[in-house]
Write a protein that holds these residues in place. Structure first.
Motif, PDB file in Angstrom:
ATOM      1  N   UNK A 265       7.292 -10.934  23.714  1.00  0.00           N
ATOM      2  CA  UNK A 265       7.614  -9.628  24.291  1.00  0.00           C
ATOM      3  C   UNK A 265       9.115  -9.362  24.355  1.00  0.00           C
ATOM      4  N   UNK A 266       9.930 -10.218  23.742  1.00  0.00           N
ATOM      5  CA  UNK A 266      11.376  -9.964  23.699  1.00  0.00           C
ATOM      6  C   UNK A 266      11.670  -8.843  22.715  1.00  0.00           C
ATOM      7  N   UNK A 267      11.128  -8.958  21.511  1.00  0.00           N
ATOM      8  CA  UNK A 267      11.234  -7.914  20.482  1.00  0.00           C
ATOM      9  C   UNK A 267       9.825  -7.422  20.207  1.00  0.00           C
ATOM     10  N   UNK A 268       9.585  -6.144  20.424  1.00  0.00           N
ATOM     11  CA  UNK A 268       8.216  -5.620  20.370  1.00  0.00           C
ATOM     12  C   UNK A 268       7.943  -4.692  19.194  1.00  0.00           C
ATOM     13  N   UNK A 340       0.079 -16.257   4.298  1.00  0.00           N
ATOM     14  CA  UNK A 340      -0.593 -15.816   5.517  1.00  0.00           C
ATOM     15  C   UNK A 340      -1.040 -14.364   5.393  1.00  0.00           C
ATOM     16  N   UNK A 341      -2.013 -14.007   6.223  1.00  0.00           N
ATOM     17  CA  UNK A 341      -2.456 -12.623   6.292  1.00  0.00           C
ATOM     18  C   UNK A 341      -1.641 -11.817   7.306  1.00  0.00           C
ATOM     19  N   UNK A 342      -0.717 -12.472   8.019  1.00  0.00           N
ATOM     20  CA  UNK A 342       0.158 -11.744   8.925  1.00  0.00           C
ATOM     21  C   UNK A 342       1.023 -10.781   8.125  1.00  0.00           C
ATOM     22  N   UNK A 343       1.239  -9.591   8.664  1.00  0.00           N
ATOM     23  CA  UNK A 343       2.009  -8.584   7.937  1.00  0.00           C
ATOM     24  C   UNK A 343       3.496  -8.922   7.942  1.00  0.00           C
ATOM     25  N   UNK A 344       4.202  -8.387   6.955  1.00  0.00           N
ATOM     26  CA  UNK A 344       5.655  -8.574   6.916  1.00  0.00           C
ATOM     27  C   UNK A 344       6.296  -7.982   8.179  1.00  0.00           C
ATOM     28  N   UNK A 345       5.787  -6.838   8.638  1.00  0.00           N
ATOM     29  CA  UNK A 345       6.320  -6.200   9.837  1.00  0.00           C
ATOM     30  C   UNK A 345       6.209  -7.132  11.034  1.00  0.00           C
ATOM     31  N   UNK A 346       5.047  -7.756  11.223  1.00  0.00           N
ATOM     32  CA  UNK A 346       4.861  -8.633  12.373  1.00  0.00           C
ATOM     33  C   UNK A 346       5.770  -9.859  12.273  1.00  0.00           C
ATOM     34  N   UNK A 347       5.894 -10.410  11.077  1.00  0.00           N
ATOM     35  CA  UNK A 347       6.774 -11.566  10.886  1.00  0.00           C
ATOM     36  C   UNK A 347       8.221 -11.194  11.194  1.00  0.00           C
ATOM     37  N   UNK A 348       8.651 -10.011  10.745  1.00  0.00           N
ATOM     38  CA  UNK A 348      10.015  -9.567  11.023  1.00  0.00           C
ATOM     39  C   UNK A 348      10.258  -9.420  12.521  1.00  0.00           C
ATOM     40  N   UNK A 349       9.263  -8.934  13.245  1.00  0.00           N
ATOM     41  CA  UNK A 349       9.399  -8.778  14.691  1.00  0.00           C
ATOM     42  C   UNK A 349       9.472 -10.127  15.387  1.00  0.00           C
ATOM     43  N   UNK A 350       8.622 -11.062  14.996  1.00  0.00           N
ATOM     44  CA  UNK A 350       8.554 -12.351  15.686  1.00  0.00           C
ATOM     45  C   UNK A 350       9.755 -13.244  15.390  1.00  0.00           C
ATOM     46  N   UNK A 351      10.371 -13.094  14.218  1.00  0.00           N
ATOM     47  CA  UNK A 351      11.520 -13.929  13.883  1.00  0.00           C
ATOM     48  C   UNK A 351      12.851 -13.291  14.281  1.00  0.00           C
ATOM     49  N   UNK A 352      12.832 -12.100  14.854  1.00  0.00           N
ATOM     50  CA  UNK A 352      14.074 -11.451  15.253  1.00  0.00           C
ATOM     51  C   UNK A 352      14.740 -12.092  16.477  1.00  0.00           C
ATOM     52  N   UNK A 353      13.990 -12.518  17.528  1.00  0.00           N
ATOM     53  CA  UNK A 353      14.657 -13.080  18.707  1.00  0.00           C
ATOM     54  C   UNK A 353      15.615 -14.240  18.427  1.00  0.00           C
ATOM     55  N   UNK A 354      15.319 -15.165  17.496  1.00  0.00           N
ATOM     56  CA  UNK A 354      16.314 -16.216  17.228  1.00  0.00           C
ATOM     57  C   UNK A 354      17.681 -15.687  16.818  1.00  0.00           C
ATOM     58  N   UNK A 355      17.719 -14.499  16.203  1.00  0.00           N
ATOM     59  CA  UNK A 355      19.002 -13.918  15.820  1.00  0.00           C
ATOM     60  C   UNK A 355      19.870 -13.605  17.033  1.00  0.00           C
ATOM     61  N   UNK A 356      19.243 -13.439  18.206  1.00  0.00           N
ATOM     62  CA  UNK A 356      20.023 -13.174  19.418  1.00  0.00           C
ATOM     63  C   UNK A 356      20.879 -14.373  19.796  1.00  0.00           C
TER      64      UNK A 356
END
Length: 468
Positions: A265-268, A340-356
């Protein structure tokens, strides 16, 4: 020995080796800069540039390989979910009232001093110093090292709390894009407008921002606007997610530094991803335009007939678009490698918090010396805001302070690698699948590391065509 004990021991070894790698790399780099003093006047390092950059990239690469050894899902979940309650709702509410009142008083003082106070020399104006030294530098540093102070101090939230609200539905399609656009405008104005030498101009910007912020909160409700549309609130919320002290429904809790970044829930949505990328890019942009390559590029574009203000805008927006392309490409490659069947959009959202974590490292490197150097000038301006001294005191930093800057960059990247690993273990069921998924983002982090270290190694010039 139990499975958790083995995992804990393995993690301890990994963490120790990663920290040792950071220490060795920063020691080599910093030792070569003792004479030059990176925070005062950046110059070429005495070791070959390729070795300097390869050392920093090696830290990220080796730390990534080491973190991949930790694949115990139960241990990772337990470590990132650990927390200790620190306060209750009554304490939090009292702190909010007191802090908000102080914030309103400071805001009013900044407006008064900016209008009738000294003009022409920014370092004598309390309005300028509070804006850049306190808010941009010190409070932001507190946000990612201790905890987010902005919900307590936010003066506009306190003002809105006594006003009626329309509670209109916030368009879901907007997301946090208004905050993204506003932050890009602020970064551009910092460069092209004389906001430091003209406190009245800075005060005008503060007043316009105040009107828009209060109007947004009145129209859509305080909680919604400060959560999504207000750039300062989003700024501090995202930086604050790196910190060990986190806000909860019951008050405050203590977690491991960076552990919050693994939560979903950090990046939604993609608009918040966009804001995260601005945080990373705006610091790189600020460093680039005062280096010899940046100055040469700006002068060349102005020479062909483009207005300087447009040149800076094109570099800011163009570089931001390039960051988006690189990140979106990495998300697509991650999806392909993980099968994976996970969408590119979802992967982009979930991997964004480490950039913080990377953004926090960049901010620390850019502003820790700035804060220390101008601290005496801030105290002098606050002691006599309408009649400050003509020659404000500034502290001269020692030559070894470059060690601190580079350490901040590298530690931020190493923490980002660890969080990205934790996210991949959570997302993908297979261990090899989770490890393969990390490769594109590790490459991106290595590239970011080399670029940031290269910029730090270059001498600092004045940005051309910028009003004094």
């Amino acid at each position: 020995m139990t499975g958790r004990s083995v995992a804990a021991r393995r993690t301890g070894i990994v963490a120790g080796l990663a920290l040792l790698a950071v220490a060795v790399a920063t020691g080599v780099v910093s030792a070569s800069n003792i004479a030059s003093g990176l925070t005062q006047s950046r110059g070429d390092v005495s070791v070959p540039t390729w070795l300097y950059l390869a050392t920093g990239a090696g830290v990220v690469g080796v730390s990534a390989l080491l973190t991949m050894l930790v694949t115990d899902r139960e241990f990772l979940a337990h470590a990132h979910d650990q927390h200790v309650g620190l306060s209750n709702r009554t304490f939090a509410r009292a702190a909010s009232i007191i802090g908000g009142t102080i914030g309103v008083g400071v805001l009013l003082g900044m407006v008064v001093v900016g209008i009738i106070g000294p003009q022409g020399i920014g370092l004598t104006s309390a309005t300028v110093l509070l804006s850049f030294v306190v808010v941009r530098a010190i409070l932001t540093t507190v946000a990612y090292t201790v905890g987010d102070p902005w919900p307590t101090l936010n003066p506009w939230r306190r003002i809105v709390s006594v006003l009626p609200t329309l509670d209109r539905a916030y368009p879901s399609s907007l997301g946090s894009w208004p905050a993204v656009g506003a932050l890009l405008v602020f970064v551009w104005l910092e460069v092209v407008a004389p906001v430091i030498s003209s406190p009245r101009l800075l005060t005008t910007i503060i007043l316009v921002y105040s009107v828009l912020t209060v109007a947004g909160a009145v129209a859509f409700g305080s909680s919604t606007w400060f959560e999504r549309g207000d750039p300062l609130s989003v700024w501090f919320r995202l930086y604050g997610s790196v910190a060990p002290i986190q806000r909860t429904d019951d008050g405050l809790s203590l977690r491991w530094p960076g552990a919050r970044l693994s939560d979903d829930d950090v990046v939604t949505d993609l608009s918040v991803v966009g804001f995260v990328l601005v945080l990373v890019w705006e610091l790189t942009f600020s460093g680039f335009i005062v280096t010899p390559p940046g100055v040469a590029a700006i002068e060349a574009l102005v020479w062909i007939g483009l207005p300087p203000q447009l040149v800076y805008l094109l570099l800011l927006v163009g570089g931001y678009a390039l960051c988006w392309w690189v990140y979106w490409t990495a998300a697509g490659l991650t999806r392909s490698r993980a099968e994976t069947y996970l969408s590119r959009r979802y992967i982009a959202i979930r991997y964004a918090p480490p950039l913080l974590a990377i953004a926090a490292g960049y901010h620390f490197a850019h502003y820790i010396g700035f804060s220390i150097s101008l601290w005496p000038a801030l105290l002098e301006a606050l002691s006599a805001p309408l009649n400050p001294g003509a020659n404000p005191t500034q502290l001269a930093l020692t030559s070894w302070f470059g060690y601190v800057e580079i350490a901040g960059i590298l530690v931020g990247h190493v923490l980002a690698v660890w969080i990205a690993h934790a996210v991949s273990i959570e997302l993908f069921p297979g261990k090899l699948q989770a490890i393969r998924s990390q490769y594109p983002f590790i490459v991106v982090m290595i590239v970011f590391t080399m670029i940031s270290l290269y910029l730090v190694s270059l001498p600092t010039l004045s940005a051309p065509f910028v009003p004094a």
